[in-house]
Design a protein around this motif. Structure first.
Motif, PDB file in Angstrom:
ATOM      1  N   ARG A 190       0.839  -1.216   0.109  1.00  0.00           N
ATOM      2  CA  ARG A 190       0.083  -0.189  -0.062  1.00  0.00           C
ATOM      3  C   ARG A 190       0.794   1.304  -0.044  1.00  0.00           C
ATOM      4  O   ARG A 190       0.452   2.113  -0.637  1.00  0.00           O
ATOM      5  CB  ARG A 190      -1.004  -0.062   1.370  1.00  0.00           C
ATOM      6  N   LEU A 191       1.914   1.304   0.793  1.00  0.00           N
ATOM      7  CA  LEU A 191       2.878   2.300   0.785  1.00  0.00           C
ATOM      8  C   LEU A 191       3.572   2.641  -0.571  1.00  0.00           C
ATOM      9  O   LEU A 191       3.603   4.035  -1.068  1.00  0.00           O
ATOM     10  CB  LEU A 191       3.890   2.158   1.843  1.00  0.00           C
ATOM     11  N   VAL A 192       3.857   1.518  -1.189  1.00  0.00           N
ATOM     12  CA  VAL A 192       4.521   1.609  -2.660  1.00  0.00           C
ATOM     13  C   VAL A 192       3.441   2.339  -3.558  1.00  0.00           C
ATOM     14  O   VAL A 192       3.770   3.195  -4.373  1.00  0.00           O
ATOM     15  CB  VAL A 192       5.112   0.394  -3.139  1.00  0.00           C
ATOM     16  N   THR A 193       2.214   1.718  -3.533  1.00  0.00           N
ATOM     17  CA  THR A 193       1.156   2.135  -4.318  1.00  0.00           C
ATOM     18  C   THR A 193       0.911   3.678  -4.212  1.00  0.00           C
ATOM     19  O   THR A 193       0.547   4.321  -5.026  1.00  0.00           O
ATOM     20  CB  THR A 193      -0.027   1.446  -4.207  1.00  0.00           C
ATOM     21  N   ALA A 194       0.631   4.122  -2.896  1.00  0.00           N
ATOM     22  CA  ALA A 194       0.485   5.302  -2.406  1.00  0.00           C
ATOM     23  C   ALA A 194       1.711   6.392  -2.993  1.00  0.00           C
ATOM     24  O   ALA A 194       1.463   7.439  -3.489  1.00  0.00           O
ATOM     25  CB  ALA A 194       0.147   5.562  -1.115  1.00  0.00           C
ATOM     26  N   ARG A 195       3.005   6.026  -2.876  1.00  0.00           N
ATOM     27  CA  ARG A 195       3.967   6.771  -3.339  1.00  0.00           C
ATOM     28  C   ARG A 195       4.044   6.923  -4.744  1.00  0.00           C
ATOM     29  O   ARG A 195       4.075   8.171  -5.486  1.00  0.00           O
ATOM     30  CB  ARG A 195       5.232   6.192  -2.960  1.00  0.00           C
ATOM     31  N   LYS A 196       3.730   5.872  -5.623  1.00  0.00           N
ATOM     32  CA  LYS A 196       3.645   5.863  -7.033  1.00  0.00           C
ATOM     33  C   LYS A 196       2.467   6.787  -7.407  1.00  0.00           C
ATOM     34  O   LYS A 196       2.704   7.654  -8.233  1.00  0.00           O
ATOM     35  CB  LYS A 196       3.554   4.640  -7.601  1.00  0.00           C
ATOM     36  N   GLU A 197       1.526   6.890  -6.763  1.00  0.00           N
ATOM     37  CA  GLU A 197       0.296   7.725  -7.231  1.00  0.00           C
ATOM     38  C   GLU A 197       0.579   9.165  -6.952  1.00  0.00           C
ATOM     39  O   GLU A 197       0.234  10.084  -7.700  1.00  0.00           O
ATOM     40  CB  GLU A 197      -0.968   7.199  -6.204  1.00  0.00           C
ATOM     41  N   ALA A 198       1.495   9.352  -5.839  1.00  0.00           N
ATOM     42  CA  ALA A 198       1.924  10.792  -5.490  1.00  0.00           C
ATOM     43  C   ALA A 198       2.682  11.463  -6.416  1.00  0.00           C
ATOM     44  O   ALA A 198       2.650  12.291  -6.985  1.00  0.00           O
ATOM     45  CB  ALA A 198       2.404  10.692  -4.303  1.00  0.00           C
ATOM     46  N   GLU A 199       3.700  10.136  -6.725  1.00  0.00           N
ATOM     47  CA  GLU A 199       4.565  10.821  -7.758  1.00  0.00           C
ATOM     48  C   GLU A 199       4.013  10.995  -9.240  1.00  0.00           C
ATOM     49  O   GLU A 199       4.379  12.100 -10.082  1.00  0.00           O
ATOM     50  CB  GLU A 199       5.794   9.431  -8.197  1.00  0.00           C
ATOM     51  N   LYS A 200       2.966  10.203  -9.584  1.00  0.00           N
ATOM     52  CA  LYS A 200       2.240  10.652 -10.768  1.00  0.00           C
ATOM     53  C   LYS A 200       1.399  11.850 -10.824  1.00  0.00           C
ATOM     54  O   LYS A 200       1.547  12.665 -11.789  1.00  0.00           O
ATOM     55  CB  LYS A 200       0.895   9.295 -11.006  1.00  0.00           C
ATOM     56  N   VAL A 201       0.771  12.037  -9.787  1.00  0.00           N
ATOM     57  CA  VAL A 201       0.195  13.488  -9.520  1.00  0.00           C
ATOM     58  C   VAL A 201       1.145  14.486  -9.761  1.00  0.00           C
ATOM     59  O   VAL A 201       0.993  15.587 -10.290  1.00  0.00           O
ATOM     60  CB  VAL A 201      -0.550  13.848  -8.455  1.00  0.00           C
ATOM     61  N   THR A 202       2.419  14.374  -8.989  1.00  0.00           N
ATOM     62  CA  THR A 202       3.407  15.489  -9.093  1.00  0.00           C
ATOM     63  C   THR A 202       4.079  15.766 -10.492  1.00  0.00           C
ATOM     64  O   THR A 202       4.081  17.057 -10.946  1.00  0.00           O
ATOM     65  CB  THR A 202       4.472  15.258  -8.148  1.00  0.00           C
ATOM     66  N   ILE A 203       4.140  14.702 -11.203  1.00  0.00           N
ATOM     67  CA  ILE A 203       4.629  14.749 -12.509  1.00  0.00           C
ATOM     68  C   ILE A 203       3.498  15.468 -13.407  1.00  0.00           C
ATOM     69  O   ILE A 203       3.880  16.251 -14.330  1.00  0.00           O
ATOM     70  CB  ILE A 203       4.739  13.107 -13.122  1.00  0.00           C
ATOM     71  N   GLU A 204       2.186  15.031 -13.203  1.00  0.00           N
ATOM     72  CA  GLU A 204       1.222  15.877 -14.085  1.00  0.00           C
ATOM     73  C   GLU A 204       1.320  16.943 -13.879  1.00  0.00           C
ATOM     74  O   GLU A 204       1.005  18.036 -14.841  1.00  0.00           O
ATOM     75  CB  GLU A 204       0.072  15.073 -14.017  1.00  0.00           C
TER      76      GLU A 204
END
Length: 271
Positions: free
Chosen positions: A201-215
């Motif tokens: 879950r932590l890895v998934t949340a981190r990847k989702e945050a990185e995706k939002v930041t990149i967008e």
């Protein structure tokens, strides 16, 4: 007529003897079986000839035939073994095996009809104790079951290969640990599973945050590039183009081309 009973009695006796001798001189080998011939007045067990196959056979009445099952068989063994740290483990295993048909005479001569109890089962027990003693209870309970099964098979096969027995498979049916050890292992496995789920879950949340930041960064960079490219000259040219297009509209009445404070043409009056 008076002599008939005296003749009939010996004849009946001889007939009975012949019937008994004939019955003892025949043997029928069933399906999936083979017979080992024992010559009473010869060299004993016949080992230099193939065993008797299925069907009807005639043998001398003073000889014997020992019938063996030569199909694949299964034997189940339950035993107590010790783990690498000395804990008592209950192991249940079964073996698939069959006697080697062409060596059936030697098997009978050297091991006997109870070769399973004399040879096979002691070998399985010895191999199981040797293999299980290399592993911890946790490995026995979870991750190493297949490896243990294969190792028991390999060690058992090495021994029985020279004993006229063909070993086909060893199956570990059940491994029973002491209740307290089993509960401790299950509790540890649950904790490890929960830890893996939390990490996922932590890895998934981190990847989702990185995706939002990149967008968001991409949009900001695009706006920055667009703002930098919109100079006053470009804006004025685009305003003139828009005015010319508007002048072609039938609804436009008055067009004043000039520059306001922004430098863009002004349009006054329309329907």
């Amino acid at each position: 007529m008076d002599k008939l009973p005296k003749i009939a009695l010996p004849a009946i006796f001889v007939l009975i003897v012949l019937v008994i001798m004939f019955s003892k001189s025949t043997v029928t080998i069933g399906s999936g079986e083979a017979g080992v011939l024992y010559k009473t007045f010869g060299d004993g067990v016949v080992t230099d000839e193939p065993p008797l196959g299925e069907g009807f056979h005639i043998v001398a009445p003073w000889n014997k035939v020992f019938v063996y099952e030569v199909r694949q068989q299964e034997v189940l063994e339950k035993m107590n073994v010790l783990s690498s740290n000395g804990l008592d483990i209950k192991l249940e295993a079964s073996a698939w095996f069959e006697p080697i048909r062409n060596d059936l005479g030697k098997l009978h001569q050297e091991k006997g009809e109870d070769y399973i109890q004399r040879v096979l089962l002691p070998t399985i027990r010895s191999a199981a104790r040797s293999v299980v003693g290399r592993y911890t209870p946790e490995q026995l309970y979870s991750s190493k079951r297949d490896a243990i099964q294969q190792e028991i098979f390999d060690e058992t096969k090495k021994i029985v290969e020279g004993e006229y027995i063909q070993l086909n498979e060893i199956l570990v049916r059940d491994v029973t640990l002491p209740p307290t050890i089993k509960e401790a292992i299950e509790r540890k496995l649950r904790q490890e599973q929960e830890s893996l789920e939390y990490e996922f879950r932590l890895v998934t949340a981190r990847k989702e945050a990185e995706k939002v930041t990149i967008e968001a960064q991409g949009k900001a960079d695009a706006n920055k590039i667009l703002s930098a490219s919109l100079t006053d000259k470009i804006l004025q040219d685009k305003g003139i183009d828009a005015t010319l297009k508007l002048s072609e509209s039938p609804n436009t009445k008055v067009i004043v081309v000039g520059g306001g404070e922004s430098g863009l043409p002004l349009i006054l009056g329309n329907n």
